[in-house]
Design an enzyme around this catalytic site. Structure first.
Site, short mmCIF file in Angstrom:
data_model
loop_
_atom_site.label_atom_id
_atom_site.label_comp_id
_atom_site.label_asym_id
_atom_site.label_seq_id
_atom_site.Cartn_x
_atom_site.Cartn_y
_atom_site.Cartn_z
N LYS A 11 0.82 -1.22 0.00
CA LYS A 11 0.00 0.00 0.00
C LYS A 11 0.86 1.27 0.00
O LYS A 11 2.07 1.22 0.27
CB LYS A 11 -0.94 -0.05 1.21
CG LYS A 11 -1.93 -1.22 1.15
CD LYS A 11 -2.93 -1.16 2.29
CE LYS A 11 -3.93 -2.30 2.21
NZ LYS A 11 -4.96 -2.20 3.27
N TYR A 51 -12.31 -1.53 -3.91
CA TYR A 51 -12.85 -1.68 -2.56
C TYR A 51 -14.37 -1.51 -2.51
O TYR A 51 -14.92 -1.22 -1.44
CB TYR A 51 -12.18 -0.69 -1.60
CG TYR A 51 -10.80 -1.15 -1.15
CD1 TYR A 51 -10.65 -2.25 -0.30
CD2 TYR A 51 -9.65 -0.50 -1.57
CE1 TYR A 51 -9.41 -2.67 0.12
CE2 TYR A 51 -8.39 -0.92 -1.15
CZ TYR A 51 -8.28 -2.01 -0.30
OH TYR A 51 -7.03 -2.43 0.11
N PHE A 59 -15.47 4.06 6.72
CA PHE A 59 -14.12 4.49 6.34
C PHE A 59 -13.87 4.41 4.84
O PHE A 59 -12.75 4.66 4.38
CB PHE A 59 -13.07 3.65 7.09
CG PHE A 59 -13.19 2.15 6.89
CD1 PHE A 59 -12.68 1.55 5.75
CD2 PHE A 59 -13.81 1.36 7.84
CE1 PHE A 59 -12.78 0.18 5.56
CE2 PHE A 59 -13.92 -0.02 7.66
CZ PHE A 59 -13.40 -0.61 6.52
N ARG A 87 -2.61 -14.59 4.77
CA ARG A 87 -3.29 -13.83 5.84
C ARG A 87 -2.51 -13.97 7.15
O ARG A 87 -2.40 -13.03 7.94
CB ARG A 87 -4.74 -14.30 6.02
CG ARG A 87 -5.64 -14.08 4.81
CD ARG A 87 -6.03 -12.64 4.56
NE ARG A 87 -6.77 -12.05 5.64
CZ ARG A 87 -7.40 -10.87 5.54
NH1 ARG A 87 -7.37 -10.19 4.40
NH2 ARG A 87 -8.05 -10.37 6.55
N THR A 93 -5.61 -6.86 10.71
CA THR A 93 -5.88 -5.59 10.03
C THR A 93 -5.31 -4.42 10.83
O THR A 93 -4.67 -3.52 10.29
CB THR A 93 -7.40 -5.40 9.85
OG1 THR A 93 -7.93 -6.56 9.20
CG2 THR A 93 -7.71 -4.16 9.02
N ASN A 114 -1.99 0.16 6.62
CA ASN A 114 -1.50 -1.08 7.21
C ASN A 114 -0.62 -1.89 6.26
O ASN A 114 -0.57 -3.12 6.32
CB ASN A 114 -2.65 -1.90 7.80
CG ASN A 114 -3.69 -2.27 6.76
OD1 ASN A 114 -3.52 -1.98 5.58
ND2 ASN A 114 -4.75 -2.93 7.18
N HIS A 117 -2.18 -5.47 1.49
CA HIS A 117 -3.49 -6.11 1.31
C HIS A 117 -3.24 -7.60 1.08
O HIS A 117 -2.23 -7.98 0.49
CB HIS A 117 -4.19 -5.53 0.07
CG HIS A 117 -5.38 -6.33 -0.38
ND1 HIS A 117 -6.62 -6.21 0.21
CD2 HIS A 117 -5.51 -7.28 -1.35
CE1 HIS A 117 -7.46 -7.03 -0.38
NE2 HIS A 117 -6.84 -7.71 -1.32
N GLU A 128 -9.38 -10.27 -7.80
CA GLU A 128 -8.43 -9.16 -7.58
C GLU A 128 -7.22 -9.28 -8.50
O GLU A 128 -6.72 -8.28 -9.01
CB GLU A 128 -8.02 -9.14 -6.10
CG GLU A 128 -9.19 -8.74 -5.20
CD GLU A 128 -8.95 -8.96 -3.71
OE1 GLU A 128 -9.87 -8.69 -2.93
OE2 GLU A 128 -7.84 -9.41 -3.32
P1 GDP Z 1 -8.14 -6.61 5.64
O1 GDP Z 1 -8.82 -7.75 4.93
O2 GDP Z 1 -7.29 -7.07 6.81
O3 GDP Z 1 -7.36 -5.73 4.69
O4 GDP Z 1 -9.29 -5.70 6.29
P2 GDP Z 1 -10.73 -5.23 5.76
O5 GDP Z 1 -11.12 -5.99 4.52
O6 GDP Z 1 -11.65 -5.26 6.93
O7 GDP Z 1 -10.52 -3.69 5.38
C1 GDP Z 1 -9.92 -3.31 4.17
C2 GDP Z 1 -8.95 -2.18 4.45
O8 GDP Z 1 -9.69 -1.04 4.89
C3 GDP Z 1 -7.95 -2.43 5.57
O9 GDP Z 1 -6.83 -3.17 5.16
C4 GDP Z 1 -7.57 -1.02 5.97
O10 GDP Z 1 -6.65 -0.42 5.04
C5 GDP Z 1 -8.91 -0.31 5.85
N1 GDP Z 1 -9.65 -0.32 7.13
C6 GDP Z 1 -10.20 -1.37 7.77
N2 GDP Z 1 -10.80 -1.01 8.92
C7 GDP Z 1 -10.65 0.35 9.00
C8 GDP Z 1 -11.07 1.34 9.93
O11 GDP Z 1 -11.73 1.05 10.95
N3 GDP Z 1 -10.72 2.64 9.66
C9 GDP Z 1 -10.00 2.99 8.55
N4 GDP Z 1 -9.69 4.28 8.35
N5 GDP Z 1 -9.60 2.08 7.64
C10 GDP Z 1 -9.92 0.79 7.85
#
Ligand code: GDP
Length: 135
Positions: A11, A51, A59, A87, A93, A114, A117, A128
């Site tokens: 990222k 996304y 968010f 993972r 996350t 973070n 992805h 993807e």
């Molecule tokens: P992942 O599968 O671990 O990447 O997590 P998710 O699919 O839940 O979320 C996708 C991405 O959205 C995450 O990797 C973060 O970059 C972002 N994200 C997730 N939760 C939050 C949040 O609570 N706040 C913000 N600002 N970004 C978030």
């Protein structure tokens, strides 16, 4: 459908901080073969499309802005049990909850920025990967 492939992005926070090499190194050390690799900048439209599943999350707007704020590195990775093992390698996350030895523990700055992805299912890994590489 292949079960030995996953998709990742390094990222914008991590590419800006010169962690492409460090992260790709952890990926290869983790036993993944890099099948496809591309550094590219996403437009807000394309980041929003990637996304789209998160469209209703609070968010979403911030995430789209962040993911189009600088270059990302997209890759298709190969390994037995790729999705689940990747993972595990990236960690939770929220980096505050990420295990020692994970990519996010080492490189993530926040729950949003973070570092990486990782696809959450074989089906999404295929979707993807096609989004970037058409295969
Ligand atoms: P992942 O599968 O671990 O990447 O997590 P998710 O699919 O839940 O979320 C996708 C991405 O959205 C995450 O990797 C973060 O970059 C972002 N994200 C997730 N939760 C939050 C949040 O609570 N706040 C913000 N600002 N970004 C978030």
């Amino acid at each position: 459908m292949a079960t030995n492939r996953t998709f990742t992005m390094i990222k914008p926070d991590a590419t800006k901080d010169n962690h492409i090499g460090g992260i790709l190194g952890m990926i290869e050390q983790g036993g993944f073969r890099i099948v496809e690799l591309q550094k590219v900048e996403l437009t807000p439209e394309r980041a929003g499309e990637f996304y789209a599943v998160h469209k209703e999350r609070p968010f979403y707007g911030d995430l789209v802005k962040y993911m189009s704020s600088g270059p990302i590195v997209a890759a298709i990775l190969e390994k037995d049990n790729a999705v689940a093992d990747f993972r595990t390698l990236i960690g939770a996350t929220n980096p505050a909850n990420a295990e020692d030895g994970t990519i996010r523990k080492k490189y993530a700055k926040s729950i949003e920025a973070n570092a990486v992805h990782g696809s959450d299912s074989d089906e999404n890994a295929e979707i993807e990967g096609k989004f970037f590489f058409g295969k």
